[in-house]
Write a protein that holds these residues in place. Structure first.
Motif, mmCIF file in Angstrom:
data_model
loop_
_atom_site.group_PDB
_atom_site.id
_atom_site.type_symbol
_atom_site.label_atom_id
_atom_site.label_comp_id
_atom_site.label_asym_id
_atom_site.label_seq_id
_atom_site.Cartn_x
_atom_site.Cartn_y
_atom_site.Cartn_z
ATOM 1 N N PHE A 183 112.420 21.646 -6.106
ATOM 2 C CA PHE A 183 111.274 20.870 -6.569
ATOM 3 C C PHE A 183 111.524 19.387 -6.332
ATOM 4 C CE2 PHE A 183 111.296 24.804 -8.926
ATOM 5 C CZ PHE A 183 109.965 25.192 -8.908
ATOM 6 N N VAL A 184 110.444 18.680 -6.020
ATOM 7 C CA VAL A 184 110.502 17.235 -5.799
ATOM 8 C C VAL A 184 109.832 16.563 -6.987
ATOM 9 C CG1 VAL A 184 109.839 15.340 -4.286
ATOM 10 C CG2 VAL A 184 110.398 17.575 -3.318
ATOM 11 N N PRO A 185 110.458 15.546 -7.577
ATOM 12 C CA PRO A 185 109.889 14.962 -8.800
ATOM 13 C C PRO A 185 108.581 14.221 -8.589
ATOM 14 C CG PRO A 185 111.823 13.732 -8.087
ATOM 15 C CD PRO A 185 111.765 14.968 -7.247
ATOM 16 N N LYS A 186 108.386 13.596 -7.436
ATOM 17 C CA LYS A 186 107.223 12.740 -7.248
ATOM 18 C C LYS A 186 105.921 13.521 -7.130
ATOM 19 C CE LYS A 186 109.275 8.730 -7.328
ATOM 20 N NZ LYS A 186 108.970 7.766 -8.417
ATOM 21 N N LYS A 187 105.942 14.611 -6.349
ATOM 22 C CA LYS A 187 104.706 15.325 -6.059
ATOM 23 C C LYS A 187 105.004 16.803 -5.899
ATOM 24 C CE LYS A 187 100.720 15.340 -2.933
ATOM 25 N NZ LYS A 187 100.140 14.733 -1.698
ATOM 26 N N ALA A 188 104.108 17.648 -6.437
ATOM 27 C CA ALA A 188 104.293 19.086 -6.345
ATOM 28 C C ALA A 188 103.984 19.577 -4.936
ATOM 29 C CB ALA A 188 103.400 19.805 -7.349
ATOM 30 N N GLU A 189 104.685 20.617 -4.519
ATOM 31 C CA GLU A 189 104.480 21.184 -3.193
ATOM 32 C C GLU A 189 103.096 21.814 -3.063
ATOM 33 O OE1 GLU A 189 106.512 24.727 -0.486
ATOM 34 O OE2 GLU A 189 107.673 23.724 -2.039
ATOM 35 N N SER A 190 102.605 22.428 -4.123
ATOM 36 C CA SER A 190 101.273 23.033 -4.163
ATOM 37 C C SER A 190 100.841 23.126 -5.614
ATOM 38 C CB SER A 190 101.277 24.418 -3.510
ATOM 39 O OG SER A 190 102.111 25.312 -4.228
ATOM 40 N N ASP A 191 99.601 23.538 -5.843
ATOM 41 C CA ASP A 191 99.109 23.660 -7.212
ATOM 42 C C ASP A 191 99.859 24.737 -7.978
ATOM 43 O OD1 ASP A 191 97.295 21.671 -6.694
ATOM 44 O OD2 ASP A 191 95.635 23.043 -6.227
ATOM 45 N N ASP A 192 100.224 25.832 -7.298
ATOM 46 C CA ASP A 192 100.957 26.906 -7.963
ATOM 47 C C ASP A 192 102.355 26.479 -8.371
ATOM 48 O OD1 ASP A 192 98.807 28.597 -7.675
ATOM 49 O OD2 ASP A 192 99.531 29.465 -5.792
ATOM 50 N N LEU A 193 102.930 25.532 -7.636
ATOM 51 C CA LEU A 193 104.284 25.073 -7.914
ATOM 52 C C LEU A 193 104.321 23.772 -8.701
ATOM 53 C CD1 LEU A 193 106.007 25.863 -4.492
ATOM 54 C CD2 LEU A 193 105.854 27.291 -6.532
ATOM 55 N N SER A 194 103.167 23.341 -9.195
ATOM 56 C CA SER A 194 103.118 22.124 -10.003
ATOM 57 C C SER A 194 103.689 22.398 -11.385
ATOM 58 C CB SER A 194 101.681 21.627 -10.115
ATOM 59 O OG SER A 194 101.606 20.527 -11.016
ATOM 60 N N LEU A 195 104.465 21.468 -11.889
ATOM 61 C CA LEU A 195 105.064 21.603 -13.213
ATOM 62 C C LEU A 195 104.221 20.946 -14.301
ATOM 63 C CD1 LEU A 195 108.826 20.863 -12.387
ATOM 64 C CD2 LEU A 195 107.598 23.037 -12.296
ATOM 65 N N ALA A 196 103.063 20.416 -13.948
ATOM 66 C CA ALA A 196 102.220 19.722 -14.920
ATOM 67 C C ALA A 196 101.715 20.684 -15.988
ATOM 68 C CB ALA A 196 101.038 19.063 -14.207
ATOM 69 N N ILE A 197 101.680 20.231 -17.229
ATOM 70 C CA ILE A 197 101.185 21.025 -18.348
ATOM 71 C C ILE A 197 100.169 20.188 -19.123
ATOM 72 C CG2 ILE A 197 103.229 22.467 -18.585
ATOM 73 C CD1 ILE A 197 104.191 20.642 -20.807
ATOM 74 N N LEU A 198 99.237 20.881 -19.788
ATOM 75 C CA LEU A 198 98.178 20.215 -20.539
ATOM 76 C C LEU A 198 98.094 20.837 -21.922
ATOM 77 C CD1 LEU A 198 95.833 18.152 -20.515
ATOM 78 C CD2 LEU A 198 94.343 20.014 -19.730
ATOM 79 N N MET A 199 98.096 20.019 -22.950
ATOM 80 C CA MET A 199 98.062 20.511 -24.321
ATOM 81 C C MET A 199 96.818 21.362 -24.564
ATOM 82 S SD MET A 199 98.337 18.362 -27.897
ATOM 83 C CE MET A 199 96.827 17.446 -27.555
ATOM 84 N N GLY A 200 97.025 22.562 -25.120
ATOM 85 C CA GLY A 200 95.931 23.479 -25.390
ATOM 86 C C GLY A 200 95.712 24.508 -24.307
ATOM 87 N N ARG A 201 96.267 24.314 -23.131
ATOM 88 C CA ARG A 201 96.114 25.263 -22.034
ATOM 89 C C ARG A 201 97.349 26.156 -21.964
ATOM 90 N NH1 ARG A 201 94.834 22.904 -16.194
ATOM 91 N NH2 ARG A 201 92.892 22.348 -17.326
#
Length: 637
Positions: A401-419
């Motif tokens: 994994f690269v910290p700056k940008k995710a390789e794709s949406d499936d590999l994104s580590l972003a999380i959202l409260m409530g989801r």
């Protein structure tokens, strides 16, 4: 006594927000108001009970390592210049300006060992130690690496770290001594007695009456069971111990058998899962003054460690021999030929025999030295099983994994409260650093777990450290303060924060409250880290084998290819979901618990483990031989 308000408020706001404008409001260089309590000379001006290690040129004050890092972690104080107090001490009388801890150019301090280093022919390959195929073995000790070269037969330590002898001498103070055959017999008797005991069921209940009498009655009952088991297993020994004697006459025997159980648990965290809690709570009650007075004996003795045994015999200098590194290293066959493994085994056996012959005396027989060396080897095996799993996961995170940008949406580590049950909101980059720092903190915790466990033992069994039986939302628990563990955990936390640089989330450490009632709960939580990470590492290793050689398991390779797009894609999908869902602050009974605090990071990882059967990649876990996160078919507990 009135304390100055402004500096304290400034530090609190700086800790929470890191706003550099606060320095301009409160003034960075204002001197504190005089107080009645003065700081002892040579001690930290903040906590006043630790020796000063650093001096701030701007604040013009001395701080210990923990307070100095905490105060200068955020705001404009980050730019302050800190220098070591020890550097200002006068040089030694001999005029040598070199530090005593420095090693020579070869990375080691000792001279020749006296061991036979002549080339030895391997039975299978026919190669010798001096052949071009000779290799060097690296043993990671956490503080530095120990390099044993099969060509030179010397031990070398990496630059920038302490010598191995200094590191192992300090660590030996917390390494429990391996049990002897006779002690293992007593251990089985203790486990049998604790297994039938109902101590916690009868003591940890909300009821009226004289609790002290109930405690004394239950302790005497357990001691009577132990006495009967000893008498049944060895009639002569039991008769010698208990004939015409009261419980207080056998104080040393009961101390010994209870110490054996505590020592065994530290070296084997997966053992005595039910019995250990009864044992510690029984000893905790036995330490109170009222119970001691009624029993007229003490049931607690210090835990035997490698250092305490050698110190009692006056032979701690054995740990200074450079061959201890060879005699205690763990031999791992991964990536090595059979001849290489056999060569390392012979070198290790030679080193053990050399140390036993060189240092054995009448008071310190060779068998005691061998037992101490094997105990240190058990320490290295423990570190590989627990701490190294964190290092493997850190390696997967940084390489895939690269910290700056995710390789794709499936590999994104972003999380959202409530989801998807998340209670935190992090971008891909923030979550990357959040996971990285959490794994680094776990790694440091596990590296110092023996030290933390000894301090847990001391906090639980401290006579003056009482507890309160309280409903914490998870049943009745013994709520007790943990001063020693708390101080060590904060030291480890600040060391990790200094190493990772950027810190995401809360630094709150729950100890002695409703989340972590006592030190026993704390130590149990961090013993589960390896149970969580090791199964994931085994799945990654299974996929790596499929990636290198699909023909070794064509059916599994075809299934992984069809369901997940191949072994590499499956690795990334599994890890991406783990790094998202296991670090999202979820898993607590209510919305306000868990989160990003130090304790909550483990809670969310537990929550991910409990939902593993619902994951779309669970079939890959089953193909790799997964049976549960606690090593059994019953799954994660």
């Amino acid at each position: 006594m009135t304390m100055p308000v402004a500096p304290t408020l400034k530090e609190i706001l700086n800790e929470q927000s890191g706003d550099e404008m606060l320095d301009e409001v409160f003034g960075e260089t204002q001197s504190p108001e005089p107080t009645e309590e003065s700081t002892p000379e040579g001690f930290c001006v903040e906590c006043k009970d630790q020796e000063a290690h650093v001096y701030c040129e701007q604040c013009q004050e001395d701080f210990c390592e923990v307070c100095g890092d905490m105060i200068h972690r955020t705001g404009r104080r980050r730019k302050h210049v800190l220098r070591s107090v020890k550097k200002e001490m006068p040089a030694a009388a001999d005029g040598n300006d070199n530090d005593d801890d420095d090693v020579d150019d070869d990375g080691h301090k000792g001279g020749t060992t006296g061991m036979d280093q002549s080339p030895e022919t391997d039975d299978e390959s026919g190669s010798t130690n001096d052949a071009p195929g000779a290799h060097a073995t690296i043993m990671d000790t956490g503080a530095f690496s120990v390099n044993f070269s099969s060509q030179s037969g010397k031990v070398e330590t990496s630059q920038g770290g302490p010598a191995f002898s200094e590191w192992i001498t300090e660590r030996a103070k917390f390494i429990p001594l391996r049990l002897t055959l006779k002690e293992r017999k007593y251990l089985r008797l203790l486990e049998a007695a604790l297994n039938v005991s109902e101590y916690t069921d009868k003591i940890d209940v909300l009821m009226y009456g004289n609790k002290t009498k109930r405690i004394v009655g239950q302790i005497k009952e357990l001691c009577a069971i132990l006495s009967g088991l000893v008498l049944a297993s060895d009639y002569r020994a039991g008769q010698t111990l208990f004939e015409d004697k009261q419980f207080e006459d056998n104080e040393e025997f009961f101390q010994k058998i209870f110490e054996i159980g505590r020592r065994h648990k530290i070296m084997n965290p997966e053992k005595m899962r039910n019995e250990y809690g009864k044992l510690m709570f029984l000893l905790q009650d036995a330490q109170t003054s009222e119970v001691k007075r009624m029993l007229n004996l003490s049931l607690v003795a210090p835990i035997k460690t490698v250092y305490s045994v050698l110190e009692a015999l006056g032979t701690t200098y054995i740990l200074e021999d450079e061959m201890v590194a060879v005699a205690t290293r763990e031999i791992v066959s991964l990536g090595k030929t059979r001849s290489q493994v056999q060569l390392e085994i012979k070198q290790k056996e030679r080193a053990v025999e050399y140390l036993c012959k060189a240092y054995a005396t009448v008071d310190c027989p060779a068998e005691v030295i061998r037992q101490c060396l094997y105990s240190i080897g058990d320490n290295h095996a423990y570190l590989r099983f627990t701490r190294d799993s964190c290092e493997r996961m850190i390696g997967y995170l940084s390489s895939l994994f690269v910290p700056k940008k995710a390789e794709s949406d499936d590999l994104s580590l972003a999380i959202l409260m409530g989801r998807n049950g998340a209670r935190l909101t992090h971008s891909h980059e923030s979550q990357y650093h959040y996971v990285m720092q959490t794994l680094a903190l776990w790694r440091e915790m596990l590296h110092d777990m023996f030290m933390l466990w000894h301090q847990t033992d001391q906090d639980l069994l401290s006579p003056g450290n009482t507890y309160r039986l309280k409903d914490t939302g998870q049943g009745l628990n013994r709520v007790q303060s943990c001063p020693r563990v708390s101080k060590s955990v904060h030291t480890i936390l600040h060391r990790t924060q200094r190493a990772v640089g950027r810190w995401v989330g809360s630094s709150m450490v729950h100890l002695g409250d409703r989340n972590v009632p006592n030190a026993l709960v704390f130590i149990d939580k961090y013993n589960q880290v390896a149970s969580i990470l090791n199964p994931i590492v085994r799945v990654m290793e299974f996929l790596e084998r499929l990636e290198r050689n699909p023909a070794s398991n064509p059916d599994a390779a075809e299934l992984v290819e069809r369901a997940h797009g191949g072994a590499v894609s499956a690795k990334k999908l599994i890890l991406a979901d783990f790094f998202r869902s296991a670090f999202d602050g979820s898993g607590a009974d209510n919305f306000f618990d868990a989160g990003s605090c130090i304790d909550g990071r483990l809670t969310s990882a537990w929550n991910w483990c409990s939902n593993i059967e619902k994951k779309h990649y669970f079939n890959v876990f089953l193909l790799s031989g997964f049976v549960g996160f606690n090593g059994g078919p019953e799954g994660f507990n």
